[in-house]
Enzyme design. Structure first.
Site, PDB file in Angstrom:
ATOM      1  N   ASN A   1      -5.256 -10.170  -3.650  1.00 40.12           N
ATOM      2  CA  ASN A   1      -4.939  -9.608  -2.327  1.00 40.12           C
ATOM      3  C   ASN A   1      -4.466  -8.161  -2.483  1.00 40.12           C
ATOM      4  O   ASN A   1      -4.536  -7.368  -1.553  1.00 40.12           O
ATOM      5  CB  ASN A   1      -3.879 -10.451  -1.581  1.00 40.12           C
ATOM      6  CG  ASN A   1      -2.668 -10.802  -2.420  1.00 40.12           C
ATOM      7  OD1 ASN A   1      -2.645 -10.595  -3.624  1.00 40.12           O
ATOM      8  ND2 ASN A   1      -1.641 -11.347  -1.791  1.00 40.12           N
TER       9      ASN A   1
ATOM     10  N   THR B   1      -5.890 -11.550   3.550  1.00 41.53           N
ATOM     11  CA  THR B   1      -7.036 -10.916   2.886  1.00 41.53           C
ATOM     12  C   THR B   1      -8.109 -11.963   2.555  1.00 41.53           C
ATOM     13  O   THR B   1      -9.177 -11.615   2.076  1.00 41.53           O
ATOM     14  CB  THR B   1      -6.603 -10.228   1.579  1.00 41.53           C
ATOM     15  OG1 THR B   1      -6.053 -11.222   0.707  1.00 41.53           O
ATOM     16  CG2 THR B   1      -5.564  -9.140   1.817  1.00 41.53           C
TER      17      THR B   1
ATOM     18  N   LYS C   1       1.878   2.201  -5.081  1.00 44.72           N
ATOM     19  CA  LYS C   1       2.459   1.664  -6.319  1.00 44.72           C
ATOM     20  C   LYS C   1       1.552   1.922  -7.529  1.00 44.72           C
ATOM     21  O   LYS C   1       2.024   2.297  -8.599  1.00 44.72           O
ATOM     22  CB  LYS C   1       2.687   0.141  -6.184  1.00 44.72           C
ATOM     23  CG  LYS C   1       3.625  -0.236  -5.056  1.00 44.72           C
ATOM     24  CD  LYS C   1       3.695  -1.739  -4.880  1.00 44.72           C
ATOM     25  CE  LYS C   1       2.447  -2.376  -4.354  1.00 44.72           C
ATOM     26  NZ  LYS C   1       2.081  -2.022  -2.979  1.00 44.72           N
TER      27      LYS C   1
ATOM     28  N   GLY D   1      -4.546  -4.263  -3.811  1.00 45.00           N
ATOM     29  CA  GLY D   1      -5.532  -3.236  -4.136  1.00 45.00           C
ATOM     30  C   GLY D   1      -4.751  -1.993  -4.523  1.00 45.00           C
ATOM     31  O   GLY D   1      -4.112  -1.384  -3.675  1.00 45.00           O
ATOM     32  N   HIS D   2      -4.722  -1.687  -5.801  1.00 45.77           N
ATOM     33  CA  HIS D   2      -3.927  -0.562  -6.299  1.00 45.77           C
ATOM     34  C   HIS D   2      -4.875   0.570  -6.712  1.00 45.77           C
ATOM     35  O   HIS D   2      -5.657   0.411  -7.639  1.00 45.77           O
ATOM     36  CB  HIS D   2      -3.042  -1.005  -7.462  1.00 45.77           C
ATOM     37  CG  HIS D   2      -2.000  -2.007  -7.052  1.00 45.77           C
ATOM     38  ND1 HIS D   2      -1.094  -2.563  -7.913  1.00 45.77           N
ATOM     39  CD2 HIS D   2      -1.716  -2.543  -5.829  1.00 45.77           C
ATOM     40  CE1 HIS D   2      -0.302  -3.394  -7.239  1.00 45.77           C
ATOM     41  NE2 HIS D   2      -0.673  -3.401  -5.986  1.00 45.77           N
TER      42      HIS D   2
ATOM     43  N   GLN E   1       1.950  -6.064  -3.216  1.00 44.64           N
ATOM     44  CA  GLN E   1       2.390  -6.179  -1.814  1.00 44.64           C
ATOM     45  C   GLN E   1       3.662  -5.346  -1.604  1.00 44.64           C
ATOM     46  O   GLN E   1       3.891  -4.405  -2.335  1.00 44.64           O
ATOM     47  CB  GLN E   1       2.612  -7.647  -1.408  1.00 44.64           C
ATOM     48  CG  GLN E   1       1.334  -8.480  -1.287  1.00 44.64           C
ATOM     49  CD  GLN E   1       0.765  -8.933  -2.611  1.00 44.64           C
ATOM     50  OE1 GLN E   1       1.419  -9.578  -3.396  1.00 44.64           O
ATOM     51  NE2 GLN E   1      -0.485  -8.612  -2.859  1.00 44.64           N
TER      52      GLN E   1
ATOM     53  N   ASP F   1       0.809  -1.232   0.000  1.00 50.42           N
ATOM     54  CA  ASP F   1       0.000   0.000   0.000  1.00 50.42           C
ATOM     55  C   ASP F   1       0.833   1.269   0.000  1.00 50.42           C
ATOM     56  O   ASP F   1       0.431   2.300   0.549  1.00 50.42           O
ATOM     57  CB  ASP F   1      -0.974   0.018   1.201  1.00 50.42           C
ATOM     58  CG  ASP F   1      -1.890  -1.189   1.194  1.00 50.42           C
ATOM     59  OD1 ASP F   1      -2.207  -1.676   0.105  1.00 50.42           O
ATOM     60  OD2 ASP F   1      -2.269  -1.645   2.292  1.00 50.42           O
TER      61      ASP F   1
ATOM     62  N   ARG G   1      -5.442   0.332   8.664  1.00 54.43           N
ATOM     63  CA  ARG G   1      -4.016  -0.025   8.591  1.00 54.43           C
ATOM     64  C   ARG G   1      -3.321   0.448   9.858  1.00 54.43           C
ATOM     65  O   ARG G   1      -3.635   1.528  10.374  1.00 54.43           O
ATOM     66  CB  ARG G   1      -3.363   0.640   7.375  1.00 54.43           C
ATOM     67  CG  ARG G   1      -3.921   0.134   6.046  1.00 54.43           C
ATOM     68  CD  ARG G   1      -3.290   0.882   4.868  1.00 54.43           C
ATOM     69  NE  ARG G   1      -3.868   0.464   3.590  1.00 54.43           N
ATOM     70  CZ  ARG G   1      -4.067   1.273   2.549  1.00 54.43           C
ATOM     71  NH1 ARG G   1      -3.737   2.550   2.624  1.00 54.43           N
ATOM     72  NH2 ARG G   1      -4.579   0.811   1.428  1.00 54.43           N
TER      73      ARG G   1
HETATM   74  P1  GDP Z   1      -0.774   0.377  -3.557  1.00 61.03           P
HETATM   75  O1  GDP Z   1      -1.366  -0.910  -3.110  1.00 61.03           O
HETATM   76  O2  GDP Z   1       0.700   0.445  -3.303  1.00 61.03           O
HETATM   77  O3  GDP Z   1      -1.104   0.726  -4.986  1.00 61.03           O
HETATM   78  O4  GDP Z   1      -1.426   1.508  -2.642  1.00 61.03           O
HETATM   79  P2  GDP Z   1      -2.977   1.618  -2.209  1.00 61.03           P
HETATM   80  O5  GDP Z   1      -3.769   2.074  -3.375  1.00 61.03           O
HETATM   81  O6  GDP Z   1      -3.433   0.395  -1.516  1.00 61.03           O
HETATM   82  O7  GDP Z   1      -2.868   2.714  -1.073  1.00 61.03           O
HETATM   83  C1  GDP Z   1      -2.360   3.974  -1.321  1.00 61.03           C
HETATM   84  C2  GDP Z   1      -3.424   5.010  -0.967  1.00 61.03           C
HETATM   85  O8  GDP Z   1      -2.839   6.281  -0.882  1.00 61.03           O
HETATM   86  C3  GDP Z   1      -4.511   5.132  -2.021  1.00 61.03           C
HETATM   87  O9  GDP Z   1      -5.717   5.491  -1.419  1.00 61.03           O
HETATM   88  C4  GDP Z   1      -3.997   6.265  -2.913  1.00 61.03           C
HETATM   89  O10 GDP Z   1      -5.038   6.955  -3.582  1.00 61.03           O
HETATM   90  C5  GDP Z   1      -3.373   7.154  -1.884  1.00 61.03           C
HETATM   91  N1  GDP Z   1      -2.205   7.941  -2.324  1.00 61.03           N
HETATM   92  C6  GDP Z   1      -1.225   7.610  -3.209  1.00 61.03           C
HETATM   93  N2  GDP Z   1      -0.272   8.581  -3.251  1.00 61.03           N
HETATM   94  C7  GDP Z   1      -0.679   9.530  -2.378  1.00 61.03           C
HETATM   95  C8  GDP Z   1      -0.109  10.780  -1.939  1.00 61.03           C
HETATM   96  O11 GDP Z   1       0.964  11.200  -2.348  1.00 61.03           O
HETATM   97  N3  GDP Z   1      -0.805  11.475  -0.992  1.00 61.03           N
HETATM   98  C9  GDP Z   1      -1.997  11.043  -0.486  1.00 61.03           C
HETATM   99  N4  GDP Z   1      -2.609  11.798   0.428  1.00 61.03           N
HETATM  100  N5  GDP Z   1      -2.555   9.887  -0.866  1.00 61.03           N
HETATM  101  C10 GDP Z   1      -1.900   9.134  -1.793  1.00 61.03           C
HETATM  102  P1  IMO Z   2      -0.881  -4.153  -2.263  1.00 68.04           P
HETATM  103  O1  IMO Z   2      -0.442  -4.693  -3.602  1.00 68.04           O
HETATM  104  C1  IMO Z   2      -0.933  -4.593   2.075  1.00 68.04           C
HETATM  105  C2  IMO Z   2      -1.033  -8.674   3.675  1.00 68.04           C
HETATM  106  C3  IMO Z   2      -2.292  -9.125   4.371  1.00 68.04           C
HETATM  107  C4  IMO Z   2      -1.726 -10.123   5.359  1.00 68.04           C
HETATM  108  C5  IMO Z   2      -0.600 -10.770   4.559  1.00 68.04           C
HETATM  109  C6  IMO Z   2      -1.003 -12.081   3.901  1.00 68.04           C
HETATM  110  O2  IMO Z   2      -2.188  -3.448  -2.309  1.00 68.04           O
HETATM  111  O3  IMO Z   2       0.196  -3.362  -1.627  1.00 68.04           O
HETATM  112  P2  IMO Z   2      -2.574 -12.789   1.885  1.00 68.04           P
HETATM  113  O4  IMO Z   2      -3.927 -12.288   1.447  1.00 68.04           O
HETATM  114  O5  IMO Z   2      -1.520 -12.584   0.870  1.00 68.04           O
HETATM  115  O6  IMO Z   2      -2.655 -14.181   2.406  1.00 68.04           O
HETATM  116  O7  IMO Z   2      -2.200 -11.878   3.169  1.00 68.04           O
HETATM  117  O8  IMO Z   2      -0.231  -9.835   3.563  1.00 68.04           O
HETATM  118  N1  IMO Z   2      -1.237  -8.165   2.287  1.00 68.04           N
HETATM  119  C7  IMO Z   2      -1.172  -6.867   1.958  1.00 68.04           C
HETATM  120  N2  IMO Z   2      -0.975  -5.769   2.725  1.00 68.04           N
HETATM  121  N3  IMO Z   2      -1.031  -4.470   0.725  1.00 68.04           N
HETATM  122  C8  IMO Z   2      -1.196  -5.560  -0.054  1.00 68.04           C
HETATM  123  O9  IMO Z   2      -1.161  -5.491  -1.390  1.00 68.04           O
HETATM  124  C9  IMO Z   2      -1.304  -6.833   0.563  1.00 68.04           C
HETATM  125  N4  IMO Z   2      -1.493  -8.087   0.106  1.00 68.04           N
HETATM  126  C10 IMO Z   2      -1.440  -8.896   1.168  1.00 68.04           C
HETATM  127  O10 IMO Z   2      -2.931  -8.044   5.006  1.00 68.04           O
HETATM  128  O11 IMO Z   2      -1.144  -9.445   6.442  1.00 68.04           O
HETATM  129 MG    MG Z   3      -2.881  -1.607  -1.841  1.00 64.03          MG
END
Ligand code: GDP
Ligand code: IMO
Ligand code: MG
Length: 422
Positions: free
Chosen positions: A38, A129, A16, A40-41, A223, A13, A304
């Site tokens: 698992n 997840t 990316k 979520g981008h 991840q 998270d 988180r």
């Molecule tokens: P990922 O899994 O690495 O793609 O990240 P996620 O989408 O799960 O979580 C990142 C969260 O932060 C999302 O809600 C994005 O919209 C948000 N986000 C990304 N870059 C920024 C930033 O620079 N500032 C803020 N405030 N939010 C951001």
């Molecule tokens: P992105 O790509 C954050 C965590 C789960 C759990 C552990 C194992 O959005 O960054 P799993 O479902 O793989 O059996 O879970 O890994 N986890 C993540 N945490 N971002 C993710 O993906 C994750 N994918 C799995 O919360 O602790």
């Molecule tokens: Mg994510």
């Protein structure tokens, strides 16, 4: 041409998806190399928010090919939901989304097993997840799995029945959990029908031919490195290699083809699920980071866990991945903090160290802090790096020094355009 990689340096998270979407138009192909739903981008474009789980984050850029690689585990049910939301948003992906025939399928019984296995662990649960990731990769390495290419085989259903039977035997060993297997199987087979409308490819050949033809490839990680099956905080990890080595096995790319490894890190740190987190804040500061950063999972909605940036942790993942540049995200979340902290070292068992101990899950680790003055002003409306407040730039420079790796950009908001090259 070469392959560049974008991956998460913390516990996932890191943002990316946003960075891949931003950089994708400099490439010809964007390829996911591991993980599954698992992930979520999140991507925010023109005020609209999209969350991708299996589909690469290059899908919003016209003309760019997106590949789901062999290292990914794919659930037809979630995949179809994602496709439908792209259809509804008017995104034309049909000719640009390719799926590796060697990607493994997540079956309904994999999710059933995931839920039952977690239930059996009680207090020691991973915090999965529950998308069936662990059981699907277990079947892959156990040489029982079904792959996307198998969907086209006339005896697919027979193979499915046989593995289902094996799973039902295992499920009996676990505590009972609620699972509507019949309903999920119906959705699964409907999902397979929709999946057939996509192009299935021998992705290792497709990608290597593209490289030979001089095309540019971006590999998208899911991840974070601290969730890597080998190097993460085992057993509180996911079931794939999330580090740059996973690019080679998850796409069929040779190591000497990899050029830039772009590591994404938040300006602070989060983790969702169980397991060690040395800089976690269990106080009001942690709560404030969660509230200001909207730190709730994009896949499960879970809150988180939040804490300050952890230098030993980042040095470890920079080392493992061969990171050539870092992008710091969510800098704006720190706008209202008078004082920012970073952990420069750990203290455990009476010694100070900048290395992560093998016993990280079992022994108490105290961070050794460095305090840095906050900038206490909004970063909204800043379009150039040099316009950032002095103290914000000082924070980035200090991190760059502590990490001995160039920081090439900082992100100051979820929107596509809120990214400042240095
Ligand atoms: P990922 O899994 O690495 O793609 O990240 P996620 O989408 O799960 O979580 C990142 C969260 O932060 C999302 O809600 C994005 O919209 C948000 N986000 C990304 N870059 C920024 C930033 O620079 N500032 C803020 N405030 N939010 C951001
Ligand atoms: P992105 O790509 C954050 C965590 C789960 C759990 C552990 C194992 O959005 O960054 P799993 O479902 O793989 O059996 O879970 O890994 N986890 C993540 N945490 N971002 C993710 O993906 C994750 N994918 C799995 O919360 O602790
Ligand atoms: Mg994510």
């Amino acid at each position: 041409m070469a392959v560049d990689v974008i991956l998460g340096l913390q516990w996932g998270d890191e943002g990316k998806g946003k960075i891949v979407d931003f950089l994708a138009d400099k490439y010809d192909l964007v390829c996911r190399f591991q993980g599954g739903p698992n992930a979520g981008h999140t991507i925010k474009i023109a005020g609209k928010k999209y969350v991708l789980h299996t589909i690469p984050s290059g899908v919003f850029r016209e003309g760019i090919i997106n590949i789901i690689g062999n290292g990914v585990v794919l659930d037809p049910i979630t995949m179809v939901r994602e496709l439908t939301s792209l259809d509804e948003a008017g995104i034309d992906y049909r000719d640009r989304l390719l799926v590796s025939k060697k990607a493994h399928l997540i079956l309904p019984t994999h999710r059933y097993l995931d839920a039952a296995s977690e239930a059996s662990k009680g207090e020691g649960k991973i915090g999965s997840t529950l998308k069936g990731i662990g059981p699907a990769y277990m079947d892959k390495t156990g040489r029982n799995g079904l792959r996307v290419g198998d969907i086209l085989s006339p005896d697919f259903e027979q193979k499915y029945r046989s593995i289902r039977q094996k799973h039902m035997g295992l499920i009996r060993l676990y505590p009972e959990v609620q699972f509507d297997l019949e309903g999920e199987e119906k959705k699964f087979f409907e999902g397979l029908e929709s999946l057939r409308s996509l192009k299935f490819v021998n992705s290792e050949y497709y990608i290597n031919h593209a490289l030979t033809d001089g095309r540019k490839i971006l590999a998208e990680g899911a991840q974070g490195s601290m969730l890597d099956i080998d190097f993460g905080t085992y057993p509180f990890v996911t079931s794939s290699n999330t580090i740059s080595a996973g690019v080679c096995s998850g796409l069929g790319i040779a190591p000497n083809r990899i050029r830039e490894v772009i590591g994404i890190a938040k300006a602070y740190c989060t983790r969702v699920g169980s397991g060690p987190f040395p800089t976690e804040l269990m106080d009001q500061t942690g709560e404030k980071l969660r509230a200001v950063g909207h730190e709730f999972g994009a896949t499960t909605g879970r809150p988180r866990r939040c804490g300050w940036l952890d230098v030993p942790q980042l040095l470890y993942t920079i080392m493992l991945n061969g990171v050539t540049q870092i992008i710091i995200t969510k800098l704006d979340v720190l706008d209202t903090f008078e004082q920012i902290r970073v952990a420069t070292h750990y203290s455990y068992e009476g010694v100070q160290s900048s290395e992560i101990p093998f016993e990280i899950t079992d022994i108490p680790i105290s961070p050794v802090w460095e305090d840095i003055s906050g900038w206490n002003t909004s970063l909204d409306g800043i379009h150039e790096y040099h316009q950032l407040p002095d103290k914000a730039r000082a924070y980035i420079s200090r991190l760059e020094k502590l990490l001995s790796t160039p920081i090439s950009m900082v992100s100051t908001g979820p929107e596509r355009e809120k990214l400042l090259p240095r």
